[in-house]
Design a protein around this motif. Structure first.
Motif, PDB file in Angstrom:
ATOM      1  N   ASP A 258       4.698 -37.910 -68.653  1.00 30.93           N
ATOM      2  CA  ASP A 258       3.333 -37.720 -68.198  1.00 30.93           C
ATOM      3  C   ASP A 258       2.886 -38.806 -67.226  1.00 30.93           C
ATOM      4  O   ASP A 258       1.750 -38.807 -66.758  1.00 30.93           O
ATOM      5  N   GLY A 259       3.809 -39.749 -66.903  1.00 36.10           N
ATOM      6  CA  GLY A 259       3.521 -40.746 -65.887  1.00 36.10           C
ATOM      7  C   GLY A 259       2.902 -42.012 -66.427  1.00 36.10           C
ATOM      8  O   GLY A 259       2.680 -42.948 -65.672  1.00 36.10           O
ATOM      9  N   HIS A 260       2.614 -42.090 -67.732  1.00 39.42           N
ATOM     10  CA  HIS A 260       2.026 -43.298 -68.282  1.00 39.42           C
ATOM     11  C   HIS A 260       3.127 -44.294 -68.601  1.00 39.42           C
ATOM     12  O   HIS A 260       4.307 -44.001 -68.554  1.00 39.42           O
ATOM     13  N   GLY A 261       2.749 -45.499 -68.963  1.00 43.95           N
ATOM     14  CA  GLY A 261       3.720 -46.530 -69.237  1.00 43.95           C
ATOM     15  C   GLY A 261       3.914 -47.408 -68.017  1.00 43.95           C
ATOM     16  O   GLY A 261       3.203 -47.303 -67.030  1.00 43.95           O
ATOM     17  N   GLU A 262       4.876 -48.306 -68.078  1.00 44.99           N
ATOM     18  CA  GLU A 262       5.083 -49.273 -67.011  1.00 44.99           C
ATOM     19  C   GLU A 262       5.673 -48.601 -65.776  1.00 44.99           C
ATOM     20  O   GLU A 262       6.701 -47.940 -65.850  1.00 44.99           O
ATOM     21  N   ARG A 263       5.025 -48.800 -64.639  1.00 46.88           N
ATOM     22  CA  ARG A 263       5.537 -48.262 -63.384  1.00 46.88           C
ATOM     23  C   ARG A 263       6.122 -49.394 -62.565  1.00 46.88           C
ATOM     24  O   ARG A 263       5.450 -50.380 -62.298  1.00 46.88           O
ATOM     25  N   PRO A 264       7.382 -49.271 -62.130  1.00 49.12           N
ATOM     26  CA  PRO A 264       7.953 -50.322 -61.296  1.00 49.12           C
ATOM     27  C   PRO A 264       7.299 -50.311 -59.925  1.00 49.12           C
ATOM     28  O   PRO A 264       6.803 -49.282 -59.470  1.00 49.12           O
ATOM     29  N   PRO A 265       7.252 -51.452 -59.230  1.00 52.18           N
ATOM     30  CA  PRO A 265       6.685 -51.478 -57.882  1.00 52.18           C
ATOM     31  C   PRO A 265       7.508 -50.616 -56.939  1.00 52.18           C
ATOM     32  O   PRO A 265       8.716 -50.441 -57.121  1.00 52.18           O
ATOM     33  N   ILE A 266       6.847 -50.079 -55.907  1.00 47.27           N
ATOM     34  CA  ILE A 266       7.564 -49.232 -54.943  1.00 47.27           C
ATOM     35  C   ILE A 266       8.682 -50.012 -54.266  1.00 47.27           C
ATOM     36  O   ILE A 266       9.776 -49.501 -54.055  1.00 47.27           O
ATOM     37  N   LEU A 267       8.407 -51.280 -53.931  1.00 45.37           N
ATOM     38  CA  LEU A 267       9.418 -52.120 -53.303  1.00 45.37           C
ATOM     39  C   LEU A 267       9.503 -53.428 -54.076  1.00 45.37           C
ATOM     40  O   LEU A 267       8.702 -54.336 -53.868  1.00 45.37           O
ATOM     41  N   PRO A 268      10.455 -53.560 -55.019  1.00 45.40           N
ATOM     42  CA  PRO A 268      10.596 -54.809 -55.770  1.00 45.40           C
ATOM     43  C   PRO A 268      10.821 -55.988 -54.815  1.00 45.40           C
ATOM     44  O   PRO A 268      11.403 -55.825 -53.745  1.00 45.40           O
ATOM     45  N   TRP A 269      10.408 -57.182 -55.239  1.00 45.70           N
ATOM     46  CA  TRP A 269      10.468 -58.332 -54.342  1.00 45.70           C
ATOM     47  C   TRP A 269      11.888 -58.637 -53.885  1.00 45.70           C
ATOM     48  O   TRP A 269      12.123 -58.999 -52.726  1.00 45.70           O
ATOM     49  N   PHE A 270      12.848 -58.474 -54.791  1.00 44.38           N
ATOM     50  CA  PHE A 270      14.219 -58.804 -54.407  1.00 44.38           C
ATOM     51  C   PHE A 270      14.766 -57.802 -53.391  1.00 44.38           C
ATOM     52  O   PHE A 270      15.595 -58.147 -52.544  1.00 44.38           O
ATOM     53  N   LEU A 271      14.274 -56.562 -53.450  1.00 42.26           N
ATOM     54  CA  LEU A 271      14.706 -55.567 -52.472  1.00 42.26           C
ATOM     55  C   LEU A 271      14.059 -55.838 -51.108  1.00 42.26           C
ATOM     56  O   LEU A 271      14.688 -55.636 -50.063  1.00 42.26           O
ATOM     57  N   ALA A 272      12.809 -56.307 -51.126  1.00 41.56           N
ATOM     58  CA  ALA A 272      12.140 -56.670 -49.873  1.00 41.56           C
ATOM     59  C   ALA A 272      12.877 -57.828 -49.187  1.00 41.56           C
ATOM     60  O   ALA A 272      13.069 -57.819 -47.966  1.00 41.56           O
ATOM     61  N   VAL A 273      13.295 -58.804 -49.980  1.00 43.76           N
ATOM     62  CA  VAL A 273      14.052 -59.932 -49.414  1.00 43.76           C
ATOM     63  C   VAL A 273      15.400 -59.452 -48.897  1.00 43.76           C
ATOM     64  O   VAL A 273      15.856 -59.871 -47.815  1.00 43.76           O
ATOM     65  N   PHE A 274      16.058 -58.577 -49.641  1.00 44.10           N
ATOM     66  CA  PHE A 274      17.329 -58.003 -49.202  1.00 44.10           C
ATOM     67  C   PHE A 274      17.167 -57.328 -47.844  1.00 44.10           C
ATOM     68  O   PHE A 274      17.961 -57.541 -46.914  1.00 44.10           O
TER      69      PHE A 274
END
Length: 349
Positions: A258-274
């Motif tokens: 149903d979409g509740h609970g923890e949602r990961p960020p669209i772009l995690p910080w380590f992926l942005a640095v990558f």
């Protein structure tokens, strides 16, 4: 004048120092074994870490081990960007690029489908399939870092690292014999090795064992697979936010339908640095020693993080996972090898 006893390290370093140092020492030992006796360094780090599992019960070590297994892991994944440039990918032309995209996509989709058919969560198929299709233990660590918290996530990650490292070593031994029987030229041999062997180190070993031409081709194709880490993790985070991975009878996904609970960020910080490092590596005149230093730092971070993951896990937990995941990973390895051979045999690359 202040006495030496009054000089204390920062509180944060005091908290994580013992566990982080223990993980680093295990990483050094694993690297020594890999350099002097051969074998996958990630597997050595994992097994040595599991042998030192008692450290997870030491209160002073626990914060540092957790820091190494999470933050240091993400830092190592981010610095993988030092190893990739767009020019390397463009040098082989569009056909190998299309081959890699097709292999990675089909292998991961097939893995998710097979995992669900075998009674596992789709996330487990994504984890094992991504490790098989992209870059072995490093991909397993990166995909795991992008997944939301789950009671079985660390156990599944460790199993995947053991499985993919073992299968990669076997592939490095078996594939050169297989390709010689098929009488492929050195360029196509390099393409096959780069497109199918899981770990970068094994790709280099199997490629250059035949010829410099085969080794160069294998390495570039492998780096193209590593570059697929970015779109795969982006797709993973988007699917998780939409609740596309549904729980089944063997597990309870932390992100509910149903979409509740923890949602990961669209772009995690380590992926942005990558992504930023890949762009910098491709568009700016980055000195070779900086690229080499960044790649080395990434490797040390990943080995240290894998050692910490080993410390946090008991071998008994790995045995409890059963035989089905072993079959799943073997089938995934056969799928990507079969698809690559079919593409080369049909003359598509």
């Amino acid at each position: 004048m202040a006495s030496l006893s009054a000089i204390r390290p920062p509180a944060a370093l005091t908290g994580i120092g013992p566990g982080l140092l223990a993980s680093l020492v295990i990483a050094v030992a694993a690297t020594f074994l890999a350099d002097h006796y051969g074998g996958p360094v990630m597997l050595f780090a994992l097994l040595l870490g599991m042998a030192m599992n008692f450290l997870s019960d030491v209160e002073r070590c626990r914060p540092g081990v957790q820091f190494a297994s999470k933050t240091v892991l993400r830092l190592g994944v981010a610095m993988l960007g030092f190893r990739i440039t767009l020019q390397q990918i463009a040098a082989l032309g569009w056909k190998p690029v299309a081959l890699v995209i097709a292999l990675v996509t089909l292998t991961i989709l097939a893995s998710i489908w097979l995992a669900r058919r075998m009674g596992f969560e789709g996330k487990f198929g994504l984890l094992t399939g991504g490790a098989t299709a992209i870059c072995g233990a490093s991909a397993a660590a990166a995909i795991s870092a992008a997944l939301p918290p789950d009671p079985q996530k660390e156990r599944n990650t460790l199993f995947t690292i053991i499985g993919v490292s073992t299968l990669s070593t076997l592939a490095m031994i078996v594939y050169p014999v297989l390709i010689q029987l098929l009488r492929l030229d050195h360029v196509h041999y390099g393409m096959f090795i780069g497109a199918t062997v899981h770990d970068v180190a094994q790709v280099v070993g199997a490629g250059y064992a035949i010829s410099p031409e085969a080794g160069d081709t294998a390495t570039v194709v492998k780096l193209m697979r590593v570059a697929m880490l970015l779109p795969v993790i982006l797709a993973t985070t988007l699917l998780l936010r939409r609740g596309s991975f549904r729980p089944n009878r063997l597990g309870d996904d932390s992100l509910r339908e149903d979409g509740h609970g923890e949602r990961p960020p669209i772009l995690p910080w380590f992926l942005a640095v990558f992504l930023a490092l890949v762009a910098m590596n491709s568009l700016l005149p980055v000195p070779a020693f900086v690229q080499e230093a960044g790649g080395t730092a990434s490797r040390w971070c990943l080995v240290t993080a894998i050692a910490a993951l080993g410390i946090r896990t008991q071998f008994k937990e790995m045995l409890d996972i059963g035989w089905k995941p072993v079959v799943l990973m073997i089938v995934e390895t056969l799928i990507i090898a079969g698809l690559a051979l079919a593409a080369i045999g049909a003359g598509w690359v």
